[in-house]
Design a protein around this motif. Structure first.
Motif, PDB file in Angstrom:
ATOM      1  N   GLN A 158       0.811  -1.211   0.000  1.00 47.60           N
ATOM      2  CA  GLN A 158       0.000   0.000   0.000  1.00 47.60           C
ATOM      3  C   GLN A 158       0.851   1.271   0.000  1.00 47.60           C
ATOM      4  OE1 GLN A 158      -3.206  -2.388   2.760  1.00 47.60           O
ATOM      5  NE2 GLN A 158      -2.875  -0.260   3.281  1.00 47.60           N
ATOM      6  N   ASN A 159       2.104   1.143   0.429  1.00 51.51           N
ATOM      7  CA  ASN A 159       3.028   2.284   0.487  1.00 51.51           C
ATOM      8  C   ASN A 159       4.355   1.880  -0.139  1.00 51.51           C
ATOM      9  OD1 ASN A 159       1.466   4.215   2.539  1.00 51.51           O
ATOM     10  ND2 ASN A 159       1.373   2.126   3.347  1.00 51.51           N
ATOM     11  N   PRO A 160       4.404   1.713  -1.457  1.00 47.17           N
ATOM     12  CA  PRO A 160       5.615   1.193  -2.107  1.00 47.17           C
ATOM     13  C   PRO A 160       6.846   2.073  -1.925  1.00 47.17           C
ATOM     14  CG  PRO A 160       4.002   1.964  -3.728  1.00 47.17           C
ATOM     15  CD  PRO A 160       3.305   1.934  -2.416  1.00 47.17           C
ATOM     16  N   GLU A 161       6.645   3.337  -1.505  1.00 45.20           N
ATOM     17  CA  GLU A 161       7.791   4.212  -1.278  1.00 45.20           C
ATOM     18  C   GLU A 161       8.635   3.742  -0.087  1.00 45.20           C
ATOM     19  OE1 GLU A 161       4.285   6.085   0.994  1.00 45.20           O
ATOM     20  OE2 GLU A 161       4.624   4.994  -0.896  1.00 45.20           O
ATOM     21  N   TYR A 162       8.093   2.876   0.757  1.00 42.89           N
ATOM     22  CA  TYR A 162       8.875   2.345   1.881  1.00 42.89           C
ATOM     23  C   TYR A 162       9.841   1.255   1.437  1.00 42.89           C
ATOM     24  CZ  TYR A 162       5.015   4.258   4.801  1.00 42.89           C
ATOM     25  OH  TYR A 162       4.061   5.043   5.404  1.00 42.89           O
ATOM     26  N   ILE A 163       9.569   0.625   0.303  1.00 37.48           N
ATOM     27  CA  ILE A 163      10.278  -0.602  -0.060  1.00 37.48           C
ATOM     28  C   ILE A 163      11.751  -0.362  -0.332  1.00 37.48           C
ATOM     29  CG2 ILE A 163      10.458  -2.440  -1.781  1.00 37.48           C
ATOM     30  CD1 ILE A 163       7.422  -2.404  -2.027  1.00 37.48           C
ATOM     31  N   GLU A 164      12.078   0.600  -1.179  1.00 39.45           N
ATOM     32  CA  GLU A 164      13.470   0.757  -1.602  1.00 39.45           C
ATOM     33  C   GLU A 164      14.409   1.120  -0.458  1.00 39.45           C
ATOM     34  OE1 GLU A 164      16.498  -0.102  -3.584  1.00 39.45           O
ATOM     35  OE2 GLU A 164      14.496  -0.509  -4.383  1.00 39.45           O
ATOM     36  N   PRO A 165      14.038   2.033   0.466  1.00 37.16           N
ATOM     37  CA  PRO A 165      14.938   2.280   1.599  1.00 37.16           C
ATOM     38  C   PRO A 165      15.215   1.022   2.418  1.00 37.16           C
ATOM     39  CG  PRO A 165      13.292   4.013   1.455  1.00 37.16           C
ATOM     40  CD  PRO A 165      12.883   2.952   0.474  1.00 37.16           C
ATOM     41  N   LEU A 166      14.199   0.198   2.616  1.00 34.05           N
ATOM     42  CA  LEU A 166      14.390  -1.049   3.360  1.00 34.05           C
ATOM     43  C   LEU A 166      15.251  -2.021   2.566  1.00 34.05           C
ATOM     44  CD1 LEU A 166      10.739  -1.600   4.664  1.00 34.05           C
ATOM     45  CD2 LEU A 166      12.718  -0.906   6.027  1.00 34.05           C
ATOM     46  N   ARG A 167      14.942  -2.154   1.302  1.00 34.21           N
ATOM     47  CA  ARG A 167      15.675  -3.094   0.448  1.00 34.21           C
ATOM     48  C   ARG A 167      17.151  -2.694   0.334  1.00 34.21           C
ATOM     49  NH1 ARG A 167      12.437  -3.718  -4.685  1.00 34.21           N
ATOM     50  NH2 ARG A 167      11.348  -5.455  -3.662  1.00 34.21           N
ATOM     51  N   ALA A 168      17.402  -1.411   0.212  1.00 31.45           N
ATOM     52  CA  ALA A 168      18.784  -0.926   0.090  1.00 31.45           C
ATOM     53  C   ALA A 168      19.568  -1.230   1.369  1.00 31.45           C
ATOM     54  CB  ALA A 168      18.788   0.576  -0.195  1.00 31.45           C
ATOM     55  N   GLU A 169      18.947  -1.019   2.516  1.00 32.08           N
ATOM     56  CA  GLU A 169      19.628  -1.306   3.780  1.00 32.08           C
ATOM     57  C   GLU A 169      19.914  -2.797   3.907  1.00 32.08           C
ATOM     58  OE1 GLU A 169      18.876   0.203   8.199  1.00 32.08           O
ATOM     59  OE2 GLU A 169      17.483  -1.424   7.682  1.00 32.08           O
ATOM     60  N   ILE A 170      18.928  -3.625   3.597  1.00 31.08           N
ATOM     61  CA  ILE A 170      19.100  -5.078   3.703  1.00 31.08           C
ATOM     62  C   ILE A 170      20.230  -5.548   2.802  1.00 31.08           C
ATOM     63  CG2 ILE A 170      18.005  -7.309   3.252  1.00 31.08           C
ATOM     64  CD1 ILE A 170      15.298  -5.868   3.906  1.00 31.08           C
ATOM     65  N   ARG A 171      20.208  -5.088   1.547  1.00 32.89           N
ATOM     66  CA  ARG A 171      21.221  -5.514   0.586  1.00 32.89           C
ATOM     67  C   ARG A 171      22.623  -5.104   1.043  1.00 32.89           C
ATOM     68  NH1 ARG A 171      19.569  -2.779  -3.363  1.00 32.89           N
ATOM     69  NH2 ARG A 171      18.146  -4.303  -4.286  1.00 32.89           N
ATOM     70  N   SER A 172      22.755  -3.862   1.481  1.00 34.96           N
ATOM     71  CA  SER A 172      24.057  -3.340   1.897  1.00 34.96           C
ATOM     72  C   SER A 172      24.623  -4.106   3.082  1.00 34.96           C
ATOM     73  CB  SER A 172      23.928  -1.850   2.246  1.00 34.96           C
ATOM     74  OG  SER A 172      25.119  -1.365   2.814  1.00 34.96           O
ATOM     75  N   VAL A 173      23.783  -4.331   4.093  1.00 37.86           N
ATOM     76  CA  VAL A 173      24.253  -4.986   5.311  1.00 37.86           C
ATOM     77  C   VAL A 173      24.585  -6.448   5.056  1.00 37.86           C
ATOM     78  CG1 VAL A 173      23.565  -5.725   7.626  1.00 37.86           C
ATOM     79  CG2 VAL A 173      23.031  -3.405   6.851  1.00 37.86           C
ATOM     80  N   ILE A 174      23.769  -7.138   4.284  1.00 39.59           N
ATOM     81  CA  ILE A 174      24.027  -8.556   4.022  1.00 39.59           C
ATOM     82  C   ILE A 174      25.275  -8.749   3.169  1.00 39.59           C
ATOM     83  CG2 ILE A 174      23.125 -10.567   2.753  1.00 39.59           C
ATOM     84  CD1 ILE A 174      20.430 -10.023   4.000  1.00 39.59           C
ATOM     85  N   GLU A 175      25.532  -7.825   2.263  1.00 40.02           N
ATOM     86  CA  GLU A 175      26.770  -7.906   1.472  1.00 40.02           C
ATOM     87  C   GLU A 175      27.995  -7.832   2.369  1.00 40.02           C
ATOM     88  OE1 GLU A 175      26.529  -4.822  -1.423  1.00 40.02           O
ATOM     89  OE2 GLU A 175      25.220  -5.963  -2.784  1.00 40.02           O
ATOM     90  N   GLU A 176      27.884  -7.103   3.479  1.00 40.50           N
ATOM     91  CA  GLU A 176      29.019  -6.958   4.386  1.00 40.50           C
ATOM     92  C   GLU A 176      29.066  -8.034   5.464  1.00 40.50           C
ATOM     93  OE1 GLU A 176      29.248  -3.074   6.089  1.00 40.50           O
ATOM     94  OE2 GLU A 176      28.874  -2.040   4.196  1.00 40.50           O
ATOM     95  N   GLU A 177      27.899  -8.403   5.999  1.00 44.56           N
ATOM     96  CA  GLU A 177      27.854  -9.283   7.175  1.00 44.56           C
ATOM     97  C   GLU A 177      27.360 -10.693   6.887  1.00 44.56           C
ATOM     98  OE1 GLU A 177      28.746  -8.585  10.242  1.00 44.56           O
ATOM     99  OE2 GLU A 177      28.728  -6.404  10.473  1.00 44.56           O
ATOM    100  N   GLY A 178      26.734 -10.883   5.696  1.00 48.57           N
ATOM    101  CA  GLY A 178      26.088 -12.156   5.429  1.00 48.57           C
ATOM    102  C   GLY A 178      24.757 -12.257   6.164  1.00 48.57           C
ATOM    103  N   TRP A 179      24.128 -13.429   6.081  1.00 47.24           N
ATOM    104  CA  TRP A 179      22.827 -13.642   6.739  1.00 47.24           C
ATOM    105  C   TRP A 179      23.081 -14.056   8.185  1.00 47.24           C
ATOM    106  CZ3 TRP A 179      18.104 -12.837   4.317  1.00 47.24           C
ATOM    107  CH2 TRP A 179      18.150 -12.613   2.931  1.00 47.24           C
ATOM    108  N   THR A 180      23.413 -13.084   9.014  1.00 41.73           N
ATOM    109  CA  THR A 180      23.814 -13.362  10.389  1.00 41.73           C
ATOM    110  C   THR A 180      23.024 -12.514  11.378  1.00 41.73           C
ATOM    111  OG1 THR A 180      25.530 -11.651  10.332  1.00 41.73           O
ATOM    112  CG2 THR A 180      26.170 -13.890   9.644  1.00 41.73           C
ATOM    113  N   LYS A 181      23.130 -12.882  12.641  1.00 38.94           N
ATOM    114  CA  LYS A 181      22.494 -12.100  13.711  1.00 38.94           C
ATOM    115  C   LYS A 181      23.092 -10.692  13.739  1.00 38.94           C
ATOM    116  CE  LYS A 181      21.516 -12.310  18.703  1.00 38.94           C
ATOM    117  NZ  LYS A 181      22.302 -11.152  19.186  1.00 38.94           N
ATOM    118  N   ALA A 182      24.385 -10.588  13.505  1.00 34.90           N
ATOM    119  CA  ALA A 182      25.027  -9.270  13.488  1.00 34.90           C
ATOM    120  C   ALA A 182      24.442  -8.395  12.383  1.00 34.90           C
ATOM    121  CB  ALA A 182      26.540  -9.426  13.301  1.00 34.90           C
ATOM    122  N   ALA A 183      24.149  -9.015  11.242  1.00 30.94           N
ATOM    123  CA  ALA A 183      23.570  -8.254  10.129  1.00 30.94           C
ATOM    124  C   ALA A 183      22.201  -7.698  10.511  1.00 30.94           C
ATOM    125  CB  ALA A 183      23.450  -9.148   8.898  1.00 30.94           C
TER     126      ALA A 183
END
Length: 502
Positions: free
Chosen positions: A312-337
């Motif tokens: 319903q609010n697609p403008e929220y998606i990209e900021p969340l997706r960008a953060e997820i992608r950036s952090v996982i690239e650095e930390e992997g799929w971990t608790k720290a990420a």
């Protein structure tokens, strides 16, 4: 034979006695919201509360802030407190005075559904608080591995086509798989019959509670024995669990402390206590299913609401997706990420602030007459709660409280010394979706990581949008929110991200 006049006099005397008792009761001294507290009339007010509960609780909060008021349910009165002082006081009472366990035991008739051992000696809750929470870093890769298999199975997209998916039921199936990987391990977590019972038990127990609400306390045990679907489902699950329980017991007997490949999952932690205590397979199943319930219900509801809000609010998606992608690239799929995903954490926390899964928390039942510091008497066997939803939507507590602000808490964490205070799992007198104090939800740390894992996987691998079912309009029934019951459209992203263990 009694004549008409005698009957009328008897009824009048009975009514008079009820009114006198009502006038002398501590209940009479506490202001009532939404109805009269007169006998009989309060029963009909309880029916009204089921349709207008949230509005009545907000009305009472505004009118009696910092004190106590009461509302009528169809089966009981509920005392409602608000303000930091009373919330802190309620959570500070001892368990033999104000009991959380007795609320659920009585409301859901758990002793008849689950048996006496699992209800009275809830060591499985301590296992969640201790073993499960302390092992999140170790078990999280298994959760994500199972999600990476379960999500594509239950969201079967084809190429660039949009696929219509009923969200809540799909999330229940996915979450049941992921949680069961940690609760019973492989291959049992993929046993469809077991998963069906785990989901059914969750739904049945919630529905049982709604049925029990309609009956006076004196009839609840009989209704539970005759009509509880959760009780029937639990009994049906025992033969499915028995082979894995028997296998584990045999290995424990054979190897004892020398069992080299001993599983480290919830079932084994339960068995380590249950076997010496000579508990039955039913007792073990009851403990396992009760933890399944908490995980499946909270996670699937939260993720379903999150996905509808994103559609319903697609403008929220990209900021969340960008953060997820950036952090996982650095930390992997971990608790720290997941710990570094401040925007994701804030988005989820704001959902539970703005649209609580329940309008009240800090549920307690008085085991004896309780006198609060302000002089209010809580009679024995009365339920008392905190006005959580009204607190969360109070403009004096949160700026712009009536507005959904997805990154509210991420900004708050940027201030010096505030980085941990505003996390999803942090509780306070201002933020209570998980309760507050020593009885705050013990599984919230696991659930928070499970929700972040699932939402992250979905956002990196799928596009979503509204279907012809339309948007979700929040509504409530009694004390609870009604989750989105419609479907969304999913499409696999071209640059999807596959899980790789760190």
């Amino acid at each position: 034979m009694l004549d008409t006049a005698s009957v009328l006099w008897a009824l009048a005397a009975l009514l008079l006695a009820s009114i006198v008792k009502w006038r002398m009761s501590p209940l009479h001294a506490v202001p009532t919201v939404g109805s009269s507290s007169l006998p009989i009339l309060s029963y009909f007010a309880g029916r009204k509360f089921m349709q207008n509960g949230r509005r009545l609780l907000q009305e009472g909060y505004k009118k009696y802030y910092g004190s106590v008021f009461k509302v009528a349910m169809s089966d009981q009165w509920i005392y409602v407190v608000s303000g930091p002082s009373l919330v802190e006081e309620i959570r500070s009472w001892r368990d033999d005075e104000l009991s959380l366990a007795e609320v659920f035991s009585q409301t859901l008739q758990l002793e008849l559904v689950m048996g006496t051992k699992a209800t009275k000696h809830q060591y499985h809750v301590d296992l969640v608080k201790n073993e499960l929470t302390h092992n999140i870093r170790v078990i999280l890769p298994d959760v994500i591995d199972e999600l990476s298999l379960a999500v594509p199975e239950h969201i079967p997209t084809k190429g660039s086509e949009w696929t219509k998916v009923h969200v809540l039921t799909t999330m229940q199936k996915v979450v049941a798989r992921a949680s069961s990987r940690v609760f019973v391990g492989l291959p049992a977590c993929r046993n469809q019959e077991y998963l069906d019972y785990a989901i059914s038990y969750t739904i049945d127990l919630m529905n049982d509670g709604k049925v029990f609400q309609k009956f006076p306390w004196i009839f609840k045990p009989v209704v539970a024995l005759l009509f509880s679907n959760a009780r029937k489902t639990l009994r049906k699950s025992v033969p499915i669990l028995k082979p894995m329980i028997d296998e584990r017991k045999a290995m424990m007997a054979k190897w004892g402390d020398d069992w080299q490949d001993k599983p480290s999952d919830l079932l084994q932690w339960i068995l380590d206590i249950a076997v010496p205590e000579k508990e039955t397979d039913f007792d073990i199943a009851a403990r396992l299913m009760s933890i399944n319930l908490a995980s499946i219900h909270t996670t699937s509801m939260s993720v379903t609401i999150a996905l509808f809000l994103l559609a319903q609010n697609p403008e929220y998606i990209e900021p969340l997706r960008a953060e997820i992608r950036s952090v996982i690239e650095e930390e992997g799929w971990t608790k720290a990420a997941f710990g570094r995903m401040w925007k994701v954490d804030s988005f989820l926390k704001e959902i539970l602030r703005h649209w609580n899964l329940g309008t009240v928390t800090l549920l307690r039942r008085a085991l004896k007459d309780i006198k609060l510091r302000d002089g209010t008497v809580i009679p024995r066997d009365t339920m008392i709660v905190a006005a959580t939803d009204a607190t969360h939507n109070d403009g004096a507590v949160y700026d712009g409280a009536d507005h959904f602000d997805p990154f509210r808490f991420a900004r708050m964490r940027e201030a010096e010394g505030e980085a941990t205070k505003h996390q999803l799992v942090h509780t306070s007198v201002k933020y209570m979706p998980f309760g507050h104090g020593r009885h705050a939800c013990p599984g919230r740390f696991f659930v928070a990581n499970e929700i972040k894992s699932l939402l992250s996987y979905l956002l990196l691998n799928y596009d979503i949008k509204l279907s012809d079912d339309g948007p979700w309009t929040p509504s409530y029934y009694g004390l609870d929110i009604i989750p989105p019951l419609g479907s969304l459209l999913f499409k696999k992203r071209e640059n999807s991200v596959h899980y790789e263990a760190a």
